[in-house]
Design a protein around this motif. Sequence first.
Motif, PDB file in Angstrom:
ATOM      1  N   VAL A 133      28.733  48.898  51.706  1.00  0.00           N
ATOM      2  CA  VAL A 133      27.430  49.347  52.189  1.00  0.00           C
ATOM      3  C   VAL A 133      26.697  48.267  53.001  1.00  0.00           C
ATOM      4  O   VAL A 133      25.848  48.570  53.823  1.00  0.00           O
TER       5      VAL A 133
ATOM      6  N   ASN B 103      19.285  47.007  58.006  1.00  0.00           N
ATOM      7  CA  ASN B 103      18.409  47.899  57.248  1.00  0.00           C
ATOM      8  C   ASN B 103      18.799  47.987  55.767  1.00  0.00           C
ATOM      9  O   ASN B 103      18.349  48.860  55.053  1.00  0.00           O
ATOM     10  N   LYS B 104      19.656  47.067  55.334  1.00  0.00           N
ATOM     11  CA  LYS B 104      19.946  47.001  53.898  1.00  0.00           C
ATOM     12  C   LYS B 104      19.209  45.829  53.289  1.00  0.00           C
ATOM     13  O   LYS B 104      18.963  44.817  53.936  1.00  0.00           O
TER      14      LYS B 104
ATOM     15  N   ASP C 114      28.142  46.202  58.727  1.00  0.00           N
ATOM     16  CA  ASP C 114      27.894  47.141  59.806  1.00  0.00           C
ATOM     17  C   ASP C 114      29.175  47.593  60.503  1.00  0.00           C
ATOM     18  O   ASP C 114      29.358  47.400  61.693  1.00  0.00           O
ATOM     19  N   PHE C 115      30.099  48.156  59.719  1.00  0.00           N
ATOM     20  CA  PHE C 115      31.271  48.814  60.287  1.00  0.00           C
ATOM     21  C   PHE C 115      31.139  50.295  59.954  1.00  0.00           C
ATOM     22  O   PHE C 115      30.111  50.738  59.455  1.00  0.00           O
TER      23      PHE C 115
ATOM     24  N   PHE D 289      18.769  42.596  51.163  1.00  0.00           N
ATOM     25  CA  PHE D 289      19.527  41.441  50.682  1.00  0.00           C
ATOM     26  C   PHE D 289      18.614  40.573  49.838  1.00  0.00           C
ATOM     27  O   PHE D 289      17.409  40.605  50.019  1.00  0.00           O
TER      28      PHE D 289
ATOM     29  N   HIS E 289      25.637  36.962  59.542  1.00  0.00           N
ATOM     30  CA  HIS E 289      24.358  37.669  59.615  1.00  0.00           C
ATOM     31  C   HIS E 289      24.365  38.743  60.696  1.00  0.00           C
ATOM     32  O   HIS E 289      23.697  39.755  60.576  1.00  0.00           O
TER      33      HIS E 289
ATOM     34  N   LEU F  90      25.999  41.941  59.137  1.00  0.00           N
ATOM     35  CA  LEU F  90      25.388  42.611  57.988  1.00  0.00           C
ATOM     36  C   LEU F  90      24.457  43.701  58.480  1.00  0.00           C
ATOM     37  O   LEU F  90      23.943  43.648  59.591  1.00  0.00           O
ATOM     38  N   ARG F  91      24.253  44.695  57.644  1.00  0.00           N
ATOM     39  CA  ARG F  91      23.359  45.783  58.035  1.00  0.00           C
ATOM     40  C   ARG F  91      21.914  45.342  57.867  1.00  0.00           C
ATOM     41  O   ARG F  91      21.484  45.013  56.767  1.00  0.00           O
TER      42      ARG F  91
END
Lengths: 279, 215, 381, 76
Positions: free
Chosen positions: A64, A16-17, A67-68, A19, A10, A13-14
């Motif tokens: 997408v 602001n995307k 968070d890389f 899920f 968690h 993960l981005r």
Amino acid sequence: MNITGNEIIHQYLRHNKKFPHVLCAGCGHGIVLGSLIRSVHQLGLPKDDVVIVAGIGCSGRLAVYVDFNTVHTTHGRALTFATGIKMANPKLNVICIMGDGDALSIGGNHMIHAARRNIGITALILNNNIYGMTGGQSSPATPQGSVSMTAPFGQLEESFDTVQLACGAGANFVARGTVFHVHKLEKLMVKAIERPGFNMLEVITPCHTQYGRKNKYKNPVEMYRWLKSNAMERERFEALDEDKRGDKFPIGVFVERDEPGLEERYHELKARFAAGRNG
Amino acid sequence: MKGQVDLERFEIRFSGLGGQGILTLGKVMGAGLSLGHGYNVTQTQSYGPEARGGSSRCDLVVSSQRISFPKAENLDLLVALSQEACNAYYPYLKPGGVLIIETDMVAQPPTNQYLGLPFTAMAKDKIGIPQAMNTIVLGALSHLLPFAIPRIMRRNMEETLPEKIRAVNVKAFNLGNREAKKRFGDVPVAWEGMVVEDKGAEKRAPSKKRSAAKK
Amino acid sequence: MARRKKHKEIFALGNEAVVEGALIAGCSFYGGYPITPSSEIMEIMAQRLPMTEDGVFIQLEDEIASMGAIVGGSMAGRKAMTATSGPGFSLMQENLGYACMTETPLVVVNVMRGGPSTGLPTSPAQSDVQQARWGTHGDHPIIVLSASDVQECLEMTITAFNMAEKYRTPVVLLLDEITAHTREKIRIPQPDEYEVVSRIVPSIPPEWYKPYEETVRGVAPMPPIGSGYRFHVTGLTHDENGFPTSRPDEVVDLMERMHRKIDQFFYDIQMHDELMVDDADVVVIAYGCVARSAEYAIEQARASGVKAGLLKLKTLFPYPRRATEKALANARSIIVPEMNMGQMSREVKRVNSGRASVRTINRVDGQIITPSEILKVIMQG
Amino acid sequence: MAKKSMGKSKVTVYPDWCKGCGICIEFCPKKVLEFDAQGKCSVAREDDCIHCGFCELHCPDFAIVVTEKKSREKAS
């Protein structure tokens, strides 16, 4: 901080995307992404130093969410963009996520040559035996005899053995794992990321929606059962008589070398000229 | 005495067989005339299958002015080092243009108005390596062309060559220059006007000084 | 005598001049696949780049990979380029479109030869003009430049990099076999003699950075990958954060901004040279090596009393409409000579609106259009 | 790591992220999880959990988190 499992995920993960992600229920790609994140976490790589380069298809959509530094490229060409990034900045950990159609069909040539030139990229080939996102057409990894939208009477062609291909093309590290054997997968992935040169890891990850349903797997769970019973450690598989192998397939490490990557060789060449300039 | 000439547009074509060093000849001469002498030069060549196999061609346009059209159409000088090339390009020579041939290679000159030397035999016999043929041609042309100064051309050539083949090429250049002087005499009739009516000499004076200063 | 020549002079091929220009402009990444008649660019890059401070050279397996690699190189912060010819350029188109969509600066040099297909591999042509503009899929602006002599090869390569960096867009530089394979004396400018533009990088904390944000110029800052600004890049239509979107309002914003960032700078982008156009009855509009033939023809026409002029296009797209309109205002007739079946004359005719007669001279036999061919048409009035 | 003793683990399922594929339910060695009325995963027998981690590692949607009860209580 004592966090484990999905709490680690968690964090990567981005936020602001939206899920859950777009992939189907039971799709193994999410498990691969989880393993990838845990591997990066385990290696202690800073997010800024990790670049995910993805192709087109279901596998391409993974980039997408994480968070890389993420680059979603064109169909089949992920390795070419990754090659450019790695050569331009060898300090980055460049990880390429491709599907079987992506890496073996339209991008087959890039795959061969990335392995041959041993460029420092981790290539994850998410093999689900089918073109999933576009509706279930045959890929080069669709097993002979199975049904697809473009092989309604059964696939006539032999499918690619990705591992053999990568071995033949000269990759530094070649391995195969499955999304059922996650602990093993993670170990392979850590190796594939930290080794120099071109490292190919094929991950068998089922697609129930486009492949399974048409090929007598009633639900996603059945596909995982199939993985559980057919994947076999490479050593055990090789010890097995050929006529007893049936549907079974080997997992594990096939090639493990420490040849320097192309970017290292290039760096050495440049260092020679730099020494000439200064000396 | 030769000096800077106010050149309108002077077109040269080198032609012959692949392997005779024609492109190199054009390149070295072009560099010499442009960088050494200060003229504007365009050098073009035929590329492609014909460049690899049988025939080879390289054109120079030399001018004191800006060169618009870079290709050679009306030749002031045609250097033909093979019979085939001579046959093919002789028609493009402008009236009064000068034809130079390799006398052993061009058995049937299309006209009696030509200048010839056995360049290849000279390279073999006097220099010891047939590959030096193109440099002998360069030396000869440096004598013939009213706007070329052998000293500058030779120095420019030396600058472009790697150390180990420099000496032999200087030798070849001098041989060509000497032989041309002996056999051809002074500047051909067609070009005499260039030297006599050197109107640009005054205009060109500063650059003349400059090239002298380079010494 | 105290002031020696400031600049260096070399006797160089058009292709060599491209390399000189690229290195002056700060190119530090070349990815390519050899193809006649562009190969010298790659060969010289292979020799020069490893010797520079930070230059990267890589030969790829094909032109598709070449374009992918230079997009990657550019994303990682390099000024990147490749060179090719028609067949290779066709293979590059998909990834070139990707570069347009992701607004990745790069330079593609296409040394044109006769086509279609393998066509006339070693002969000149101007056959890819419309391919350069419309070769990729989808709608997007692109800058297409040309060069007609060796000095211009150097200068326009610098310009190409500058425009690419300034507008975050791929720039195509079209040469032809003649320009690329002509040797001429060129001057290598000193560093203070030319402008070198580099992309703007963000000067705000990463959390506030939006990779495709609307700005006054329509161009957002672009950090190199791995510099602490983590974001998503995709060929899908995307929002200002780079995330895929199919919301019509966001798609329209993106598409309009991509066009506007080029459109509003026509004055900067549309380059041309005029030669005796002001009083001309006949104007020749030409580009590339044909412009040199035209220049020669015009000098000859003037010498025999015909008022002829030349409009030489250095920018082919966005098409220099203003300059053409100006030429059209006075001239009775326009001649467009090109080494194709009439690709640029389409643009001229589009702008013309019936004021002048437009005649074309077309050659597709791998031979240059000669000055005398153009002169003949000029003398027809 | 996970000590295989029962009753010490807390299993959390985020229903909005769960797509109901059933992998976790099928392969849970202690049958801790089952489908709820909406066809999603729910925690039925948390006390039986041995914290093997299978469900967490194999959830393609990162919708399950297994933690140790104690550490959580301490933390909060």
